[in-house]
Design an enzyme around this catalytic site. Structure first.
Site: not given
Length: 269
Positions: A13, A15
């Site tokens: 991932d 952010d």
């Protein structure tokens, strides 16, 4: 915890895991450099449908994190492939920004304003009442409603802002039709990434900061999961998030440095 987990590839991932907005999370650059030097396959997997892979890679590079566009898998790319596989060359009413429009056209789909086969919606900061009315009309007339990602809120430099899921909620309320969700916590985006990397789910480690999206999606796709406590899920809300999604992460670390230390020991064995 962690027994029987082999490191073959990572789905990472962005952010909250590698950066917060425009600020790199400490150790993210070293973590990616280590993956490269050890030649461990990985991909950046993001719900962000507004940016092109090139733009996402540039954002990472500006912060000092190594990245090239082909390492970036977005919910826009996965949505475009999903529609193209179901209906090659389909007519699509696109509600979104550059990343989504380019992904749809790149998959050979035709962007139209009238009588589409699909309404594909992501974040759209120019969203209007007229757009809502059009989406409602086409969906009620039989167009399939595709939502790139269900994020209700997005972090910004000015605090939280409405996400694609908030716009999707308005369209769902107006049309009375639930969308097909592509991005996390759906497994569709993860399966797209696995296919692109040509790996099985049991060979992948999903790394993220959010139990409600990253870890839930990884588990739904059959991957092992690693929660990093650097973003949305914290020790304070961990139990609540676990109850909400009904799964636990296979591994959990305070930061990327701890994950890197665990990986170093695993690679020795």
């Amino acid at each position: 915890m962690g027994e029987g987990i082999a490191i073959k590839s990572l789905l990472i991932d962005l952010d909250g895991t590698l950066y917060h907005g425009k600020r790199m999370i400490k150790g993210a650059d070293l973590f990616i450099s280590r993956l490269r030097s050890e030649q461990i396959p990985y991909a950046y997997v993001t719900n962000n449908a507004s940016r092109t892979p090139e733009s996402v890679a540039e954002h990472l590079v500006r912060m000092g994190i190594e990245a090239v566009s082909h390492e970036v898998y977005t919910s826009a790319l996965a949505a475009a492939q999903y529609v193209a596989q179901q209906s090659p060359g389909a007519h699509v009413y696109c509600i979104g920004e550059t990343g989504l429009r380019e992904a749809l056209m790149g998959a050979g789909l035709q962007l139209v304003q009238d009588h589409p086969d699909y309404v594909v919606q992501g974040i759209d900061r120019q969203f209007t009442y007229e757009t809502l009315a059009a989406a409602m009309r086409w969906i009620r007339e039989g167009a399939t409603f595709i939502l790139t990602n269900p994020d209700l809120q997005l972090p910004s430099d000015d605090g939280l802002t409405p996400g694609a899921g908030t716009i999707g909620a308005a369209i769902e309320a107006a049309s009375q039709v639930k969308p097909v969700v592509i991005g996390k916590p759906s497994s569709v985006l993860m399966n797209y990434a696995l296919n692109r990397l040509n790996i099985r789910a049991d060979e992948a480690l999903v790394v993220g900061d959010n139990m409600l999206t990253d870890i839930a999606a990884g588990a739904a796709a059959g991957c092992k999961t690693v929660l990093i406590l650097s973003g949305v899920t914290t020790r304070a809300n961990l139990d609540e998030h676990i109850r909400a999604v009904g799964v636990k992460p296979d591994l959990m670390f305070e930061n990327l440095e701890e994950l890197q230390g665990w990986m170093k020991e695993e690679l020795k064995s």
